[in-house]
Design an enzyme around this catalytic site. Sequence first.
Site, PDB file in Angstrom:
ATOM      1  N   ILE A  20     -78.597  14.285  -2.863  1.00 55.79           N
ATOM      2  CA  ILE A  20     -77.693  13.945  -2.207  1.00 55.79           C
ATOM      3  C   ILE A  20     -77.339  12.334  -2.056  1.00 55.79           C
ATOM      4  CG2 ILE A  20     -76.510  13.720   0.087  1.00 55.79           C
ATOM      5  CD1 ILE A  20     -78.118  16.278   0.728  1.00 55.79           C
ATOM      6  N   ASP A  67     -89.831   1.313   0.398  1.00 51.22           N
ATOM      7  CA  ASP A  67     -90.291   2.472   1.297  1.00 51.22           C
ATOM      8  C   ASP A  67     -89.657   2.214   2.730  1.00 51.22           C
ATOM      9  OD1 ASP A  67     -91.643   4.132   2.937  1.00 51.22           O
ATOM     10  OD2 ASP A  67     -93.652   3.966   1.801  1.00 51.22           O
ATOM     11  N   VAL A  68     -88.631   3.204   3.084  1.00 50.96           N
ATOM     12  CA  VAL A  68     -88.143   3.114   4.392  1.00 50.96           C
ATOM     13  C   VAL A  68     -88.926   3.071   5.597  1.00 50.96           C
ATOM     14  CG1 VAL A  68     -85.727   3.904   3.484  1.00 50.96           C
ATOM     15  CG2 VAL A  68     -87.541   5.598   4.517  1.00 50.96           C
ATOM     16  N   TYR A 161     -89.461  18.611  11.214  1.00 51.44           N
ATOM     17  CA  TYR A 161     -87.982  18.055  10.440  1.00 51.44           C
ATOM     18  C   TYR A 161     -86.947  18.313  11.477  1.00 51.44           C
ATOM     19  CZ  TYR A 161     -84.534  18.323   7.091  1.00 51.44           C
ATOM     20  OH  TYR A 161     -83.302  17.985   6.317  1.00 51.44           O
ATOM     21  N   LYS A 165     -84.417  15.286  12.809  1.00 54.46           N
ATOM     22  CA  LYS A 165     -82.867  15.179  12.682  1.00 54.46           C
ATOM     23  C   LYS A 165     -82.207  14.966  14.003  1.00 54.46           C
ATOM     24  CE  LYS A 165     -82.939  14.909   7.945  1.00 54.46           C
ATOM     25  NZ  LYS A 165     -82.607  13.791   7.428  1.00 54.46           N
TER      26      LYS A 165
HETATM   27  N1  LIG Z   1     -80.833  19.282   0.743  1.00 49.64           N
HETATM   28  C1  LIG Z   1     -80.304  19.815   1.879  1.00 49.64           C
HETATM   29  O1  LIG Z   1     -80.224  21.401   2.105  1.00 49.64           O
HETATM   30  C2  LIG Z   1     -80.263  19.167   3.145  1.00 49.64           C
HETATM   31  C3  LIG Z   1     -79.649  19.528   4.139  1.00 49.64           C
HETATM   32  C4  LIG Z   1     -79.466  18.771   5.144  1.00 49.64           C
HETATM   33  C5  LIG Z   1     -79.745  17.532   5.318  1.00 49.64           C
HETATM   34  N2  LIG Z   1     -80.438  16.901   4.209  1.00 49.64           N
HETATM   35  C6  LIG Z   1     -80.651  15.554   4.230  1.00 49.64           C
HETATM   36  O2  LIG Z   1     -80.091  14.998   3.065  1.00 49.64           O
HETATM   37  C7  LIG Z   1     -80.874  13.784   2.511  1.00 49.64           C
HETATM   38  C8  LIG Z   1     -81.162  13.712   1.119  1.00 49.64           C
HETATM   39  O3  LIG Z   1     -81.964  14.978   0.846  1.00 49.64           O
HETATM   40  P1  LIG Z   1     -81.811  15.592  -0.692  1.00 49.64           P
HETATM   41  O4  LIG Z   1     -81.647  17.145  -0.501  1.00 49.64           O
HETATM   42  O5  LIG Z   1     -80.895  15.007  -1.578  1.00 49.64           O
HETATM   43  O6  LIG Z   1     -83.290  15.268  -1.048  1.00 49.64           O
HETATM   44  P2  LIG Z   1     -84.065  14.821  -2.266  1.00 49.64           P
HETATM   45  O7  LIG Z   1     -85.652  15.229  -2.272  1.00 49.64           O
HETATM   46  O8  LIG Z   1     -83.435  15.324  -3.549  1.00 49.64           O
HETATM   47  O9  LIG Z   1     -83.980  13.249  -2.049  1.00 49.64           O
HETATM   48  C9  LIG Z   1     -84.522  12.466  -1.255  1.00 49.64           C
HETATM   49  C10 LIG Z   1     -84.854  11.075  -1.625  1.00 49.64           C
HETATM   50  O10 LIG Z   1     -85.340  10.456  -0.652  1.00 49.64           O
HETATM   51  C11 LIG Z   1     -86.460   9.604  -1.240  1.00 49.64           C
HETATM   52  N3  LIG Z   1     -87.241   9.016  -0.199  1.00 49.64           N
HETATM   53  C12 LIG Z   1     -88.445  10.108   0.326  1.00 49.64           C
HETATM   54  N4  LIG Z   1     -89.112   9.017   1.061  1.00 49.64           N
HETATM   55  C13 LIG Z   1     -88.555   7.709   0.937  1.00 49.64           C
HETATM   56  C14 LIG Z   1     -89.314   6.533   1.428  1.00 49.64           C
HETATM   57  N5  LIG Z   1     -90.164   6.681   2.252  1.00 49.64           N
HETATM   58  N6  LIG Z   1     -88.660   5.459   1.215  1.00 49.64           N
HETATM   59  C15 LIG Z   1     -87.336   5.522   0.423  1.00 49.64           C
HETATM   60  N7  LIG Z   1     -86.883   6.625  -0.161  1.00 49.64           N
HETATM   61  C16 LIG Z   1     -87.600   7.811   0.178  1.00 49.64           C
HETATM   62  C17 LIG Z   1     -86.932  10.356  -2.216  1.00 49.64           C
HETATM   63  O11 LIG Z   1     -87.668   9.609  -3.344  1.00 49.64           O
HETATM   64  C18 LIG Z   1     -85.664  11.197  -2.739  1.00 49.64           C
HETATM   65  O12 LIG Z   1     -85.065  10.446  -3.895  1.00 49.64           O
HETATM   66  C19 LIG Z   1     -82.600  13.912   3.469  1.00 49.64           C
HETATM   67  O13 LIG Z   1     -82.209  13.040   4.444  1.00 49.64           O
HETATM   68  C20 LIG Z   1     -82.311  15.258   4.006  1.00 49.64           C
HETATM   69  O14 LIG Z   1     -83.121  15.753   5.182  1.00 49.64           O
HETATM   70  C21 LIG Z   1     -80.605  17.719   3.112  1.00 49.64           C
END
Ligand SMILES: NC(=O)c1ccc[n+]([C@@H]2O[C@H](COP(=O)([O-])OP(=O)(O)OC[C@H]3O[C@@H](n4cnc5c(N)ncnc54)[C@H](O)[C@@H]3O)[C@@H](O)[C@H]2O)c1
Length: 255
Positions: A20, A67-68, A161, A165
């Site tokens: 995303i 790193d966040v 999780y 959120k």
């Molecule tokens: N995919 C879904 O269905 C979904 C639904 C609702 C919410 N979300 C949220 O959307 C966001 C993105 O998720 P996604 O599905 O793209 O996942 P993803 O795993 O493809 O991407 C997550 C990114 O966050 C980075 N990350 C993780 N820990 C980190 C840290 N400590 N410091 C910096 N970067 C870090 C990872 O390296 C990765 O590039 C997340 O917050 C997730 O909870 C996802």
Amino acid sequence: MSLFDLEGRNALVTGAGSGIGQRLAVGLAEYGANVTILDLAGQRQGSDTTAEQVKAIGREALVVDADVTDPVSVREAIGHHVSRFGRLDIAVNCAGVNHSCSAEDLAPSDWKRVLDVNLSGVFYCCQSEASSMFSSGGGSIINVASMSATIVNRGLLQAHYNASKAGVKHLTSTLAMEWVTRKVRVNSLSPGYIMTPMISGPDWAEKIRGFEEQTPMHRLGTPDDLVGPVIFLASAASAYMTGTDLLVEGGFTSW
Ligand SMILES: NC(=O)c1ccc[n+]([C@@H]2O[C@H](COP(=O)([O-])OP(=O)(O)OC[C@H]3O[C@@H](n4cnc5c(N)ncnc54)[C@H](O)[C@@H]3O)[C@@H](O)[C@H]2O)c1
């Protein structure tokens, strides 16, 4: 059209090396913004791909490894962004992790890791981003929460999780009120099930069929489905909105 125009604006997206965050970084560039791509050093290949896509659109890109969960690393990353682009107008806090385990068996270390990245990480980012925005006259912060902040996902074992959120959603409205007179808007974007690496792999295939059935629109979302909502929250189109949670979930939470 100009309501949504981000020409000359400078954005930062966390977690922009994958899924995303990657699509949102490119989407912001498509609407005119230069973008800082923040992700873990281990995700550098993905971050570089995002940067190439931003540059291919004709916008500037900066990759920052950070790193966040480390507030010093976050502050330095915002510093790099401001050194390069002059000011921070838009911040999308998208970095996040998921993990599955029943609540009764959940190890404290896994509880802590998920809360550290998903909730504390968003707080540290908001704190540094707002501080930069205060000194440059304002901006828009968008925190990526989830519909899991509002509903409990049937069949998924993820108390940590979901709690993280829900924390992001309420943190967002709380910060929005603290900063409402200082021209920094803070809103959250809550996706439903979105097809990304976070929910792919053999363990997920069967579950995904269930998610499609449970979603009123009968399909999973894609990162493309989130571009319009994030441009809306980032731009002048949402100038009178702060503290809101925008659900983008194919109708999931209505049933
Ligand atoms: N995919 C879904 O269905 C979904 C639904 C609702 C919410 N979300 C949220 O959307 C966001 C993105 O998720 P996604 O599905 O793209 O996942 P993803 O795993 O493809 O991407 C997550 C990114 O966050 C980075 N990350 C993780 N820990 C980190 C840290 N400590 N410091 C910096 N970067 C870090 C990872 O390296 C990765 O590039 C997340 O917050 C997730 O909870 C996802």
